[in-house]
Design a protein around this motif. Sequence first.
Motif, short mmCIF file in Angstrom:
data_model
loop_
_atom_site.label_atom_id
_atom_site.label_comp_id
_atom_site.label_asym_id
_atom_site.label_seq_id
_atom_site.Cartn_x
_atom_site.Cartn_y
_atom_site.Cartn_z
N MET A 1 0.83 -1.20 0.00
CA MET A 1 0.00 0.00 0.00
C MET A 1 0.87 1.25 0.00
O MET A 1 0.49 2.28 -0.57
CB MET A 1 -0.95 0.00 1.19
N ALA A 2 2.04 1.16 0.62
CA ALA A 2 2.98 2.28 0.54
C ALA A 2 3.46 2.47 -0.89
O ALA A 2 3.66 3.60 -1.35
CB ALA A 2 4.17 2.04 1.48
N VAL A 3 3.64 1.36 -1.61
CA VAL A 3 4.01 1.43 -3.03
C VAL A 3 2.90 2.12 -3.82
O VAL A 3 3.15 3.02 -4.62
CB VAL A 3 4.28 0.03 -3.60
N VAL A 4 1.66 1.70 -3.60
CA VAL A 4 0.53 2.29 -4.31
C VAL A 4 0.43 3.78 -4.04
O VAL A 4 0.25 4.59 -4.96
CB VAL A 4 -0.78 1.57 -3.92
N ASP A 5 0.56 4.17 -2.78
CA ASP A 5 0.46 5.59 -2.43
C ASP A 5 1.55 6.41 -3.11
O ASP A 5 1.29 7.51 -3.62
CB ASP A 5 0.55 5.76 -0.91
N ARG A 6 2.78 5.88 -3.12
CA ARG A 6 3.88 6.62 -3.75
C ARG A 6 3.67 6.73 -5.25
O ARG A 6 3.92 7.78 -5.86
CB ARG A 6 5.22 5.95 -3.45
N LEU A 7 3.22 5.64 -5.89
CA LEU A 7 2.97 5.68 -7.33
C LEU A 7 1.87 6.68 -7.66
O LEU A 7 1.97 7.41 -8.66
CB LEU A 7 2.61 4.29 -7.84
N HIS A 8 0.84 6.73 -6.82
CA HIS A 8 -0.22 7.73 -7.03
C HIS A 8 0.35 9.14 -6.94
O HIS A 8 0.02 10.01 -7.76
CB HIS A 8 -1.32 7.53 -6.00
N ASP A 9 1.20 9.36 -5.95
CA ASP A 9 1.81 10.68 -5.80
C ASP A 9 2.66 11.05 -7.01
O ASP A 9 2.75 12.22 -7.39
CB ASP A 9 2.68 10.72 -4.54
N ALA A 10 3.27 10.01 -7.62
CA ALA A 10 4.10 10.25 -8.80
C ALA A 10 3.28 10.48 -10.06
O ALA A 10 3.80 10.95 -11.07
CB ALA A 10 5.05 9.08 -9.02
N GLY A 11 1.99 10.13 -10.01
CA GLY A 11 1.13 10.30 -11.18
C GLY A 11 0.70 9.02 -11.84
O GLY A 11 -0.04 9.03 -12.83
N ALA A 12 1.17 7.87 -11.32
CA ALA A 12 0.79 6.57 -11.88
C ALA A 12 -0.47 6.07 -11.17
O ALA A 12 -0.40 5.42 -10.13
CB ALA A 12 1.92 5.56 -11.72
N THR A 13 -1.62 6.40 -11.73
CA THR A 13 -2.88 6.08 -11.07
C THR A 13 -3.66 4.98 -11.79
O THR A 13 -4.74 4.61 -11.35
CB THR A 13 -3.77 7.33 -10.98
N ARG A 14 -3.12 4.49 -12.90
CA ARG A 14 -3.78 3.40 -13.60
C ARG A 14 -2.75 2.32 -13.93
O ARG A 14 -1.67 2.61 -14.43
CB ARG A 14 -4.43 3.87 -14.89
N GLY A 15 -3.12 1.08 -13.67
CA GLY A 15 -2.23 -0.04 -13.97
C GLY A 15 -2.37 -1.13 -12.94
O GLY A 15 -3.33 -1.17 -12.17
N ILE A 16 -1.38 -2.01 -12.90
CA ILE A 16 -1.42 -3.18 -12.04
C ILE A 16 -0.09 -3.31 -11.30
O ILE A 16 0.98 -3.20 -11.91
CB ILE A 16 -1.68 -4.45 -12.87
#
Length: 308
Positions: free
Chosen positions: A217-232
């Motif tokens: 979930m920390a990975v997901v949050d960081r990716l969202h912050d980076a702009g990666a909001t779609r994918g797997i």
Amino acid sequence: MNSPKHSLRSVACIGEVMVELSPEAPECFKAGVAGDTFNTAVYLARELKNNSVKVSYVTALGADLFSDRILAEIKQHGLATDHIERRPDRMPGLYAIHTNGSGERSFSYWRETAAARTLFSEPCEVELDRMSSFDLVFLSGITMAILPPPVRKAVIDWAEGFRNAGGTLVYDNNYRARLWEDIATAREINSAMWSLANIALPSLEDEMELFGDVDRMAVVDRLHDAGATRGILKCGADGPLDLSTGLEIKVPPREGPVIDSTAAGDSFNAGFLASHIAGHSDILSAKAGHALAAYVIGFPGAIVPSRD
């Protein structure tokens, strides 16, 4: 930013293809042809074989006999080769696979002077701007790591324009620490690519190793912050996680032993993208990717026999 094109009829997979040595028996290795984005291209072409989508592989090769063999293999797999550079003063890289008793793999590489490191470097016939003719472009962190810093910057600048023009950019960071100058550079380049990717296909272990995240979930949050909001987010045997919602995607447990986990993530990418191109949801596409990866890890080596 503009929305991606709805009709995806041309795909480019960019990166390095190498000579692969995989264990066949004690003290005996079998020579093959493989590489992360190449593996994805091969499996994607297989999955799309009854579709009109053209899959091209983009790389640089030498003018030697090994490069000739690689080029023949690329053609044999049904991939278009009109975006492949030939460098007479270079040769392809080589790597050897080592697997433990549970099928987990490690690698030894000889690739420091590989022809692929000259991709998009002048003088070149395959220029970066030519990638804009494709509807979907897939590349990885290995692709970025092997390129010289000025070419990496050019790729990032190009990627922004490609996405703004409606192209679909797909990225998998596939982190290999030894390929990067230092971890700070790897973090900077990968964060930039996550900010530009229409579809992000990271692996949990790679992200945690590179960025030090404590859990997925920390990975997901960081990716969202980076702009990666779609994918797997690929999480191995635990099954994939939808980046847009952070929810686990239920997949059936794999039957049978894991023989070799080489190309598990690469084949997942291919299964996901084939399903995405066919117009299916990200959830269904993730299940398709997981199923293909589960099949591939039941065989040794990166490129395994077709499911047909």
